[in-house]
Enzyme design. Structure first.
Site, PDB file in Angstrom:
ATOM      1  N   LYS A  48       0.820  -1.214   0.000  1.00 34.36           N
ATOM      2  CA  LYS A  48       0.000   0.000   0.000  1.00 34.36           C
ATOM      3  C   LYS A  48       0.850   1.259   0.000  1.00 34.36           C
ATOM      4  O   LYS A  48       0.615   2.164  -0.805  1.00 34.36           O
ATOM      5  CB  LYS A  48      -0.930   0.027   1.219  1.00 34.36           C
ATOM      6  CG  LYS A  48      -2.188  -0.774   1.015  1.00 34.36           C
ATOM      7  CD  LYS A  48      -3.083  -0.678   2.215  1.00 34.36           C
ATOM      8  CE  LYS A  48      -2.394  -1.097   3.496  1.00 34.36           C
ATOM      9  NZ  LYS A  48      -2.059  -2.529   3.561  1.00 34.36           N
ATOM     10  N   THR A  99       3.833   1.626  -0.976  1.00 31.71           N
ATOM     11  CA  THR A  99       4.503   1.700  -2.262  1.00 31.71           C
ATOM     12  C   THR A  99       3.554   2.261  -3.315  1.00 31.71           C
ATOM     13  O   THR A  99       3.955   3.051  -4.170  1.00 31.71           O
ATOM     14  CB  THR A  99       4.971   0.288  -2.655  1.00 31.71           C
ATOM     15  OG1 THR A  99       5.656  -0.253  -1.543  1.00 31.71           O
ATOM     16  CG2 THR A  99       5.875   0.315  -3.840  1.00 31.71           C
ATOM     17  N   ARG A 142       2.339   8.392   7.025  1.00 29.79           N
ATOM     18  CA  ARG A 142       2.584   8.386   8.457  1.00 29.79           C
ATOM     19  C   ARG A 142       4.071   8.170   8.730  1.00 29.79           C
ATOM     20  O   ARG A 142       4.809   7.675   7.877  1.00 29.79           O
ATOM     21  CB  ARG A 142       1.822   7.248   9.088  1.00 29.79           C
ATOM     22  CG  ARG A 142       2.542   5.975   8.779  1.00 29.79           C
ATOM     23  CD  ARG A 142       1.988   4.751   9.353  1.00 29.79           C
ATOM     24  NE  ARG A 142       2.563   3.671   8.571  1.00 29.79           N
ATOM     25  CZ  ARG A 142       2.914   2.512   9.073  1.00 29.79           C
ATOM     26  NH1 ARG A 142       2.731   2.258  10.333  1.00 29.79           N
ATOM     27  NH2 ARG A 142       3.452   1.598   8.309  1.00 29.79           N
ATOM     28  N   LYS A 156       8.848  -6.219  10.247  1.00 31.95           N
ATOM     29  CA  LYS A 156       8.296  -5.640   9.047  1.00 31.95           C
ATOM     30  C   LYS A 156       9.315  -4.859   8.225  1.00 31.95           C
ATOM     31  O   LYS A 156       9.211  -4.771   7.008  1.00 31.95           O
ATOM     32  CB  LYS A 156       7.156  -4.711   9.475  1.00 31.95           C
ATOM     33  CG  LYS A 156       6.300  -4.246   8.337  1.00 31.95           C
ATOM     34  CD  LYS A 156       5.042  -3.610   8.917  1.00 31.95           C
ATOM     35  CE  LYS A 156       4.285  -2.869   7.854  1.00 31.95           C
ATOM     36  NZ  LYS A 156       4.719  -1.497   7.685  1.00 31.95           N
ATOM     37  N   ALA A 167      -2.474   1.383  14.261  1.00 29.85           N
ATOM     38  CA  ALA A 167      -3.809   1.155  13.708  1.00 29.85           C
ATOM     39  C   ALA A 167      -4.551   0.015  14.389  1.00 29.85           C
ATOM     40  O   ALA A 167      -5.753  -0.096  14.257  1.00 29.85           O
ATOM     41  CB  ALA A 167      -3.721   0.927  12.220  1.00 29.85           C
ATOM     42  N   PHE A 204      -3.865  -1.041   6.496  1.00 28.71           N
ATOM     43  CA  PHE A 204      -4.575  -2.295   6.754  1.00 28.71           C
ATOM     44  C   PHE A 204      -5.588  -2.554   5.658  1.00 28.71           C
ATOM     45  O   PHE A 204      -5.436  -2.092   4.543  1.00 28.71           O
ATOM     46  CB  PHE A 204      -5.243  -2.251   8.122  1.00 28.71           C
ATOM     47  CG  PHE A 204      -4.282  -2.459   9.258  1.00 28.71           C
ATOM     48  CD1 PHE A 204      -2.952  -2.762   9.029  1.00 28.71           C
ATOM     49  CD2 PHE A 204      -4.701  -2.361  10.567  1.00 28.71           C
ATOM     50  CE1 PHE A 204      -2.073  -2.968  10.079  1.00 28.71           C
ATOM     51  CE2 PHE A 204      -3.828  -2.565  11.619  1.00 28.71           C
ATOM     52  CZ  PHE A 204      -2.516  -2.867  11.376  1.00 28.71           C
ATOM     53  N   PHE A 229       3.265  -8.735  -9.761  1.00 30.01           N
ATOM     54  CA  PHE A 229       4.544  -9.372  -9.433  1.00 30.01           C
ATOM     55  C   PHE A 229       5.014 -10.120 -10.686  1.00 30.01           C
ATOM     56  O   PHE A 229       4.211 -10.478 -11.546  1.00 30.01           O
ATOM     57  CB  PHE A 229       4.367 -10.356  -8.277  1.00 30.01           C
ATOM     58  CG  PHE A 229       4.274  -9.694  -6.930  1.00 30.01           C
ATOM     59  CD1 PHE A 229       5.292  -9.806  -6.005  1.00 30.01           C
ATOM     60  CD2 PHE A 229       3.153  -8.944  -6.589  1.00 30.01           C
ATOM     61  CE1 PHE A 229       5.197  -9.186  -4.762  1.00 30.01           C
ATOM     62  CE2 PHE A 229       3.056  -8.324  -5.349  1.00 30.01           C
ATOM     63  CZ  PHE A 229       4.092  -8.452  -4.438  1.00 30.01           C
ATOM     64  N   TRP A 269       6.644  -0.671  -8.149  1.00 32.20           N
ATOM     65  CA  TRP A 269       7.735  -1.138  -7.294  1.00 32.20           C
ATOM     66  C   TRP A 269       9.008  -1.268  -8.134  1.00 32.20           C
ATOM     67  O   TRP A 269      10.067  -0.795  -7.748  1.00 32.20           O
ATOM     68  CB  TRP A 269       7.377  -2.489  -6.650  1.00 32.20           C
ATOM     69  CG  TRP A 269       8.392  -2.941  -5.652  1.00 32.20           C
ATOM     70  CD1 TRP A 269       8.477  -2.568  -4.344  1.00 32.20           C
ATOM     71  CD2 TRP A 269       9.499  -3.823  -5.895  1.00 32.20           C
ATOM     72  NE1 TRP A 269       9.565  -3.170  -3.750  1.00 32.20           N
ATOM     73  CE2 TRP A 269      10.211  -3.936  -4.678  1.00 32.20           C
ATOM     74  CE3 TRP A 269       9.957  -4.520  -7.015  1.00 32.20           C
ATOM     75  CZ2 TRP A 269      11.349  -4.719  -4.553  1.00 32.20           C
ATOM     76  CZ3 TRP A 269      11.098  -5.295  -6.892  1.00 32.20           C
ATOM     77  CH2 TRP A 269      11.790  -5.390  -5.664  1.00 32.20           C
TER      78      TRP A 269
HETATM   79  C1  LIG Z   1      -1.557   3.485   7.906  1.00 35.62           C
HETATM   80  O1  LIG Z   1      -1.616   2.578   8.943  1.00 35.62           O
HETATM   81  C2  LIG Z   1      -1.406   1.224   8.602  1.00 35.62           C
HETATM   82  C3  LIG Z   1      -1.514   0.418   9.816  1.00 35.62           C
HETATM   83  O2  LIG Z   1      -0.619   0.848  10.808  1.00 35.62           O
HETATM   84  C4  LIG Z   1      -0.099   0.995   7.902  1.00 35.62           C
HETATM   85  O3  LIG Z   1      -0.017  -0.328   7.428  1.00 35.62           O
HETATM   86  C5  LIG Z   1       0.025   1.955   6.779  1.00 35.62           C
HETATM   87  O4  LIG Z   1       1.282   1.842   6.209  1.00 35.62           O
HETATM   88  C6  LIG Z   1      -0.218   3.366   7.257  1.00 35.62           C
HETATM   89  N1  LIG Z   1      -0.031   4.233   6.155  1.00 35.62           N
HETATM   90  C7  LIG Z   1       0.315   5.488   6.206  1.00 35.62           C
HETATM   91  C8  LIG Z   1       0.635   6.158   4.952  1.00 35.62           C
HETATM   92  O5  LIG Z   1       0.385   6.092   7.208  1.00 35.62           O
END
Ligand SMILES: *[C@@H]1O[C@H](CO)[C@@H](O)[C@H](O)[C@H]1NC(C)=O
Ligand SMILES: *[C@@H]1O[C@H](CO)[C@@H](O)[C@H](O)[C@H]1NC(C)=O
Length: 704
Positions: free
Chosen positions: A155, A157, A179, A190, A409, A440, A528, A557
């Site tokens: 996501k 990416t 974030r 991770k 989250a 998520f 992929f 990617w």
């Molecule tokens: C938003 O929160 C989720 C869960 O913590 C995380 O997987 C995701 O990367 C976060 N994305 C951003 C851009 O903050």
């Protein structure tokens, strides 16, 4: 002679390319530089002329010959898709970032609005919002995903790839708002969260490590509250009301004065007095004694490390605490309510207000005890005064990125701050795009993004991008589980249309979920190397049939923005489509009804079941006046249901709500569905085994 024959070949129109075989002559020295530079750049297939080497260094790859050996290596890496060959940090480092003050100027920030933190990071002052107040907002795009699997859907990416595509390739003003990641997972399982491959925020080590210290500020602020709670209980236990009062409002220069935060507490108690000498005995008792019930404390200490042994601890074991011991716990810093406050606040004033409203416990007679009652809220605001400013960085392709906040989250609402989104929307202008992320699965991240974040910000999204992959859908369709470090089972590396079709139910449900909110959804299928064309096309076809505005494949990617151009075009179109945003529930509904609506409409549950502790909290919080807050479900993200093992789109289940907590300052109630670790642990072989520092160059190695 050599130069002459090079000239001849240069001029010979039937020769399209040639190489000069090196080394030239080891006995009679020949100037290699001069010879290689004599080759016409358009025939220089070795890429050795200064012109081609210069273009390569500048990244003008479309316009020069790339030397065959490194090009072959890169192609091998791309084809095998074997990430371990190249760490994200190596790609990050292959690009020279723009000086951040130049980037800030380019996007229209004034120099007094920018506070530099070295060459690649800056904080942006909130005055920018005021200055740009009359500027209309850009288009607001949120990236979310299907229910995650251990295979990773990409996501972040996609967020960065889409921004790179909309920017350099489709010529829009763009901004990514992401974030800040916790350092726990960076050294745990991770890895980082800067995106990956050729769609990343750079420099990625700055992004993934301390950044500008916001998370450390939260740790400090959070733990100050924790210290204040236990110290207060300790002092109240060992002193009379009068003695407490005299210490809380000390004599100075012959008289006692209340501090402003104490006046606020008096007001809350309904005591309209400002002269300490006029308080009655009863008022003194009520003012001085918070009478916290230790069993009711919901405020935990935090640390930004995956340290599982702090999940349950005993504090106060030194004899100096006179036997006042209590069982307590640590959470990961990003799980602190202060992080959620940072993400949801709209100004310094508002943050101050929210930090004062945070409820940390209940008194023995049932009153909520706040950080204001503890007198600590002003100090918290001071500790957070720099953290409130969004951090400016850039993508690999030079687009601006705000990195700001990032609540955990699992229990909070995830994702970047309202303030960053607001500034970015102004800066890109009405034709531009701001792409943010709600992590998520859409059932968690997107639902909270809309019902909590958009409710508080007043911002209305134009497009949802829903990320899916062939392999993740196969897992939802019943594909085998995977083990880290083992080769992928063949179901994931060979064509299997049946599994894709079976697992599509998860994507269909998540598309449906976005439609509850009335916003057009574009499905992005991250391709992929082992996915087949038939598999990718099947998903796109099914997604459009399920009601997606569009569904496209992407390869950002491996290819950066160029791999997300189709996605960018689809998003541009969808942003023009009619959207009529609505919330899923009205906050004035009773708590139980709000939870039921989310469970039934979004998760597909038949009913909810409130266990006794949760029922008790519904009564308590409703009585305390918190019943009208929005709901922030703490549920596993690995399934639409409460059972992480249930893939696909489960139906016919009853969702058990174990307990409910309140984040009054941030502004939500969070029901706990099942047990939720609030501080992750380390695996047997954490990422830190690969991470090191090269002492000669000072470079970090081995970071994803
Ligand atoms: C938003 O929160 C989720 C869960 O913590 C995380 O997987 C995701 O990367 C976060 N994305 C951003 C851009 O903050
Ligand atoms: C051009 O190169 C071709 C191929 O090597 C050769 O056959 C031809 O004689 C050359 N022509 C001239 C004018 O040198």
């Amino acid at each position: 002679e050599v130069l002459q024959s090079i000239r001849e070949v240069n001029e010979n129109s039937s020769v399209h390319g040639f190489i000069v075989q090196l080394p030239l002559d080891s006995i009679h020295r020949i100037d290699t530089e001069k010879v290689t530079n004599a080759v016409a750049p358009e025939k220089d297939v070795d890429g050795l002329t200064s012109i081609n080497a210069g273009k390569l260094a500048r990244g003008d790859l479309g316009d020069c010959f790339i030397p065959c050996t490194p090009n072959g290596c890169m192609e091998l890496i791309r084809q095998t898709g074997w990430r371990h060959v190249l760490y994200d940090i190596d790609i990050s480092r292959s690009c020279v970032p723009k000086c951040i003050d130049r980037l800030a100027r380019e996007i229209g920030l004034l120099s007094n609005e920018v506070e530099l933190y070295g060459k690649t990071k800056a904080k942006v002052h909130l005055e920018a919002i005021d200055r740009l107040r009359i500027q209309p907002d850009g288009k607001y795009v949120v990236v979310t995903g299907i229910t995650p699997t251990p295979l990773g859907e990409g996501k972040s990416t996609t967020t960065i790839g889409l921004v790179q595509a909309l920017g350099a390739h489709l010529n829009n003003n763009v901004f990514a708002c992401v974030r800040q990641p916790s350092q726990g997972p960076t050294f745990g399982i991770k890895g980082g969260a800067a995106g990956g491959g050729y769609s990343q925020v750079i420099p990625m080590e700055e992004f993934n490590l301390h950044l500008t210290g916001d998370i450390h500020a939260i740790t400090a602020a959070n733990n100050l509250v924790a210290a204040a709670i236990d110290a207060r209980i300790f002092h109240e236990a060992t002193q009379s009301d009068k003695a407490l009062f005299n210490r809380l409002v000390p004599l100075s220069g012959g008289h006692r004065t209340f501090s402003p935060v104490q006046i606020n507490r008096l007001k809350k108690l309904g005591i309209e007095k400002s002269d300490p000498s006029t308080l009655t005995e009863e008022e003194i008792t009520r003012f001085a004694r918070l009478d916290i019930d230790p069993e009711s404390i919901t405020w935990q200490r935090v640390l930004d490390t995956n340290d599982r042994f702090l999940r349950k601890i005993t504090i106060g074991q030194s004899p100096t605490e006179k036997g006042y011991t209590r069982t307590a716990q640590f959470d990961i810093t990003v799980a602190s309510e202060i992080m959620a406050v940072l993400a949801l606040t709209s100004s310094l004033e508002d943050m101050k207000h929210r930090l004062a409203k945070m409820v940390v416990a209940t008194s023995r007679n049932g009153e909520p005890v706040t950080t204001e009652d503890l007198g600590v809220c002003g100090a918290l605001t001071v500790l957070m005064r720099d953290a409130i400013k969004p951090n400016l960085m850039q993508t690999l392709e030079g687009n601006p990125v705000f990195v700001h906040a990032g609540p955990f989250a699992n229990i909070a609402h995830g994702n970047s701050s309202i303030l960053a989104d607001k500034i970015a929307l102004k800066l890109v202008g009405p034709e531009g795009f701001v792409v943010t992320e709600a992590g998520f699965g859409a059932d968690i991240g997107m639902e909270k993004f809309f019902n909590i974040k958009c409710r508080y910000s007043g911002l209305r999204p134009h497009v949802v991008v829903l990320v899916a992959t062939v392999r993740a859908l196969k897992m939802h369709g019943g594909g085998p589980s995977v083990t880290a470090g083992m080769p992928l089972p063949k179901e994931y590396t060979e064509e299997n249309l049946e599994l894709v079709e079976k697992g599509f139910c998860n994507l269909r449900k998540q598309v449906e979920n976005t439609k509850h909110f009335g916003v057009p959804v574009v499905v992005a299928v991250n391709a992929f190397k082992t996915d087949t064309e038939a598999e990718l096309q099947l998903i796109c076809k099914l997604a459009k049939e399920a009601g997606a505005f569009d569904a496209v494949q992407c390869t950002h990617w491996a290819d950066g923005g160029a791999g997300a151009v189709e996605l960018g075009k689809a998003v541009q179109k969808a942003a023009e489509a009619p959207s009529n945003f609505r919330f899923l529930y009205d906050t004035e509904l009773p708590v139980v009804d709000k939870i039921r609506i989310i469970a039934q409409k979004i998760y597909g549950a038949d009913e909810i079941e409130l266990l006794p502790e949760a029922q008790h909290k519904v009564h308590l919080y409703t009585k305390q006046g918190f019943g009208n807050l929005p709901i922030c479900m703490a549920k596993t993200h690995l399934s639409l249901s409460h059972d992480a093992e249930k893939k696909g789109a489960p139906t016919g289940f009853v969702l058990p709500v174990r307990d409910i907590r309140a984040s009054v300052g941030a502004g939500f109630l969070y029901p706990l569905v099942g047990t939720m670790p609030t501080i992750p642990g380390l695996p047997t072989r954490p990422c830190f085994y690969d991470i090191d520092l090269e002492p000669e160059t000072g470079e970090v190695i081995g970071l994803f």
